[in-house]
Each structure stands twice: as structure tokens, then as C-alpha cells.
Design a protein around this motif. Structure first.
Motif, mmCIF file in Angstrom:
data_model
loop_
_atom_site.group_PDB
_atom_site.id
_atom_site.type_symbol
_atom_site.label_atom_id
_atom_site.label_comp_id
_atom_site.label_asym_id
_atom_site.label_seq_id
_atom_site.Cartn_x
_atom_site.Cartn_y
_atom_site.Cartn_z
ATOM 1 N N PRO A 183 30.111 57.859 46.803
ATOM 2 C CA PRO A 183 30.419 56.893 45.773
ATOM 3 C C PRO A 183 30.105 57.709 44.314
ATOM 4 O O PRO A 183 29.428 58.711 44.053
ATOM 5 C CB PRO A 183 29.533 55.705 45.485
ATOM 6 N N VAL A 184 30.973 57.135 43.139
ATOM 7 C CA VAL A 184 31.156 57.969 41.735
ATOM 8 C C VAL A 184 29.610 58.215 41.359
ATOM 9 O O VAL A 184 29.042 58.812 40.766
ATOM 10 C CB VAL A 184 31.727 57.758 40.732
ATOM 11 N N ALA A 185 29.193 56.909 41.658
ATOM 12 C CA ALA A 185 27.483 56.765 41.056
ATOM 13 C C ALA A 185 26.310 57.971 41.580
ATOM 14 O O ALA A 185 25.305 58.227 40.872
ATOM 15 C CB ALA A 185 26.935 55.438 41.271
ATOM 16 N N ASP A 186 26.902 58.471 42.609
ATOM 17 C CA ASP A 186 25.842 59.678 43.278
ATOM 18 C C ASP A 186 26.003 60.907 42.265
ATOM 19 O O ASP A 186 25.233 61.621 42.081
ATOM 20 C CB ASP A 186 26.511 60.099 44.508
ATOM 21 N N PHE A 187 27.295 60.923 41.681
ATOM 22 C CA PHE A 187 27.334 62.019 40.737
ATOM 23 C C PHE A 187 26.949 61.594 39.411
ATOM 24 O O PHE A 187 26.198 62.660 38.695
ATOM 25 C CB PHE A 187 28.941 62.164 40.534
ATOM 26 N N THR A 188 27.225 60.480 38.995
ATOM 27 C CA THR A 188 26.680 60.269 37.472
ATOM 28 C C THR A 188 25.177 59.766 37.354
ATOM 29 O O THR A 188 24.571 59.814 36.268
ATOM 30 C CB THR A 188 27.463 58.859 37.000
ATOM 31 N N ARG A 189 24.373 59.871 38.619
ATOM 32 C CA ARG A 189 23.222 59.656 38.453
ATOM 33 C C ARG A 189 22.329 60.768 37.770
ATOM 34 O O ARG A 189 21.479 60.554 37.384
ATOM 35 C CB ARG A 189 22.536 59.603 39.939
#
Ligand SMILES: *Cc1c(COP(=O)(O)O)cnc(C)c1O
Length: 348
Positions: A183-189
Motif C-alpha cells: 500500500p502507498v501508506a507503507d511509503f508515506t509512513r
């Protein structure tokens, strides 16, 4: 009709997007009264794992409001030496924010965390203050490569220890997420703020989003207004953006598959050099030195064959796949490249 490999920005809005524009509920967004924009910003914040998001006109405007909100004139930001912000935003960071750049050469777009640590300025009367670190994922100039989450995490931990915020230029972040199967949220974390484009692989006609904390978005909104980006009944362009974000992400895998076919096909053409390891998403960059043609000659000959592409530096050409290309187009493009090279080498 050309096979257009110049960029993933050349896509035209689908009939469904045009209908959504027609049907969009709108209001004056400077008063915060456009329901479609608010819905888009809320959906984006949730997808990106941030408190809030802001709709902006372009990726450049998104990156620049993020810089303006977090760095002052006379301060310094650290970024990769071939990043979009450094190379392709008309030095907006210098013109508007007055921020000096400290560039680091990355490997496949990823900066060495240790080099970032060393680039952060110490407190000294001679030094500017390091106020921002910018990352880019996928990395355009490196060939659409995915910067690993682990690299982002390592840089973020260093940044946090020095209280320096991290901004992500995620113009093609959804390509990175799809390619990595995360998920993109893995990167934006591992960043404080992020910019994503709706008008690249996702197929919207206009628009980007910036996301971060409520506090950051409030300041970014003020900067967007100063830059003339406060728009009125902008739901008409947020509506296709909402479709881009909710319906066009998974299908990026198809663009990636097409890029691999394209890269493998042209790799077999004598005179063309390509590092297949860099072809992780929808960008294919290759070297034409061995063809005897320069970029201009190569692109002109290719255009005669019905394919248009981008000059990406000395002897370098960039192809980008996108939703308006079929596998047949991609296979035809390989043939056209072979024709150009064959003619250049004097083989009929
Ligand atoms: C395209 C792009 C941008 C800027 O987007 P615009 O909408 O063209 O201003 C920023 N960063 C990267 C990596 C890009 O590819």
C-alpha cells in the motif's frame, strides 16, 4: 496517429471522467465549500495515511508549497542530484522560497542514508540551517525505479534525530506501490509530507495532492493562495481526480508489463543499450550511442515511423507507457525502433 511514448501525462480523460465532471457538485473552494474537492482531499489523506490533504493544480505547485511551508530563504534542503525538484521545476525553490540545494548522487534514485546524515548541517555561524530533505519515488531520471521503503525509513530515522522534516515527491508514488505490491501508506509512513500527481499514470486531466499534518496543510493552503492556486468551483476537475485515485491505481500493473515488453524488445536491437534492472515501473530509458545517431536524429527518424518519445540527455531516450497504449502499440513501437536503427546502420 502517433504511438505517443513521451510521457504518461498525454492521456485524455475517459468518457466516465468527463461525465463525472459534468455531474460534479461544486462550490467556492476558497471558502472551503466545494464538496467534490473536500471528498477528494479526505479520500487522499486516508489513502496516503496523513491527517489532511490539499488539492493543487500541478505536481510542481504541490512540491513548491511543501518547500515554502517548511523552509525559509537562506536555508538549505537536501535532495537527490537528478531529482525532478532539482532539475525540472525551473528552480522554483530558489525563485520563490530562496532555498539553497545540497544534492547527493543516488543509486537508482535512492540516496545513501549515511550521505544524508553527513549532509545535514551542524550548528555553526558559517552554515545555513538544513530545513528539509526531499525524496522522489518512483525516481523519474533513474528510470522510474522504486526507492525501497527500507531506504526511506533509514533516511527518515536520521532526519527525525536531527528534527529535519522529509518531503516526498511522489508524482508516481502509485507506480512504486503497485510495483512493490505494497500500500502507498507503507511509503508515506516515512515522510512528513507528500505530493502525488493525478495527471500522470492515473489518467486525470489536471491536478495533484499534497498531504501531511493538519498544521502543515493549513500553512500549505496559505502558500497555495499566494501562488494563485486558490480555485473556485474546482469540483469539475476534482471529480476526474477522484476516479483516478479510486479506479486507476491497480491497472498501473498493465503499464509496467508493457514497459517490460518494450524494454526487452529494444534490448535485443544491436546499437541500443539498456539496463533492464532499472525497468521496474512504466519508464524505459535507453542509450543510443551504438546506433550512430544523436538524440535529435533518432527522435526525428522515429517520428517518421510514427512513434514519438523524449530526449533524456546525451544519447539517452525515454519511453513512458500509459493507459492509452495497448500491447499491440508497444510491440509495434519495438518494430519501429528496429527500423530506425537498421536504416541508420545502412542495412535496408
Ligand atoms: C511530473 C513530475 C513532477 C511535476 O508535475 P507537474 O504536474 O508536471 O508539475 C514532479 N516530480 C516528478 C518526479 C515528476 O515526474
Amino acid at each position: 496517429m502517433f504511438i505517443d511514448l513521451r510521457s504518461d501525462t498525454v492521456t485524455k480523460p475517459s468518457d466516465k471522467m468527463r461525465q463525472a465532471m459534468f455531474d460534479a457538485a461544486v462550490g467556492d473552494d476558497v471558502y472551503g465549500e466545494d464538496p467534490t474537492v473536500r471528498e477528494l482531499e479526505e479520500r487522499a489523506a486516508a489513502i496516503l495515511g496523513k491527517e489532511a490533504a490539499l488539492f493543487v493544480t500541478s505536481g510542481t505547485q504541490g512540491n513548491q508549497v511543501a518547500i515554502l511551508a517548511q523552509a525559509r530563504a537562506g536555508e538549505e534542503m537536501i535532495l537527490e542530484a537528478s531529482s525532478h525538484i532539482f532539475l525540472y521545476e525551473a528552480a522554483a525553490h530558489a525563485a520563490f522560497a530562496g532555498v539553497q540545494t545540497h544534492t547527493i548522487h543516488g543509486r537508482k534514485g535512492a540516496m545513501d542514508p549515511e550521505a544524508v546524515r553527513q549532509a545535514i548541517r551542524t550548528k555553526n555561524i558559517h552554515h545555513p540551517r538544513t530545513s528539509l530533505i526531499c525524496l522522489e519515488n518512483t525516481h523519474n531520471k533513474a528510470g522510474g525505479t522504486v526507492v525501497p521503503v527500507e531506504n526511506m525509513k533509514a533516511i527518515y530515522e536520521i532526519a527525525q534525530a536531527h528534527q529535519v522534516p522529509v518531503h516526498l515527491d511522489g508524482a508516481r508514488l502509485f507506480n512504486a506501490a503497485v510495483a512493490a505490491g505494497r500500500p502507498v501508506a507503507d511509503f508515506t509512513r516515512y515522510v512528513d509530507t507528500v505530493q502525488v500527481c493525478l495527471s500522470k499514470g492515473l489518467g486525470a486531466p489536471i491536478g495533484s495532492l499534497v498531504a501531511g499534518s493538519h498544521e502543515f496543510i493549513e500553512v500549505a493552503r496559505h502558500w497555495r493562495k499566494r501562488l494563485g492556486g486558490g480555485l473556485r468551483q474546482v469540483g469539475v476537475i476534482a471529480a476526474p481526480g477522484l476516479l483516478a485515485l479510486t479506479e486507476n491505481v491497480e491497472r498501473l500493473a498493465e503499464d509496467h508489463a508493457h514497459a517490460k515488453i518494450l524494454a526487452q524488445g529494444i534490448a535485443e536491437i544491436k546499437g541500443i543499450e539498456i539496463d533492464l534492472d532499472t525497468v521496474e515501473t512504466n519508464i524505459v530509458i535507453f542509450d543510443i550511442k551504438g546506433t550512430g545517431l544523436d538524440e535529435e536524429q533518432f527522435l526525428a527518424a522515429l517520428k517518421e515511423e510514427g512513434v514519438i518519445a523524449t530526449d533524456f540527455g546525451p544519447c539517452l531516450i525515454r519511453f513512458v507507457t500509459h493507459m492509452m497504449l495497448s500491447e499491440a502499440d508497444v510491440r509495434a513501437a519495438i518494430e519501429k525502433v528496429a527500423n530506425v536503427v537498421r536504416r541508420a546502420q545502412g542495412v535496408a
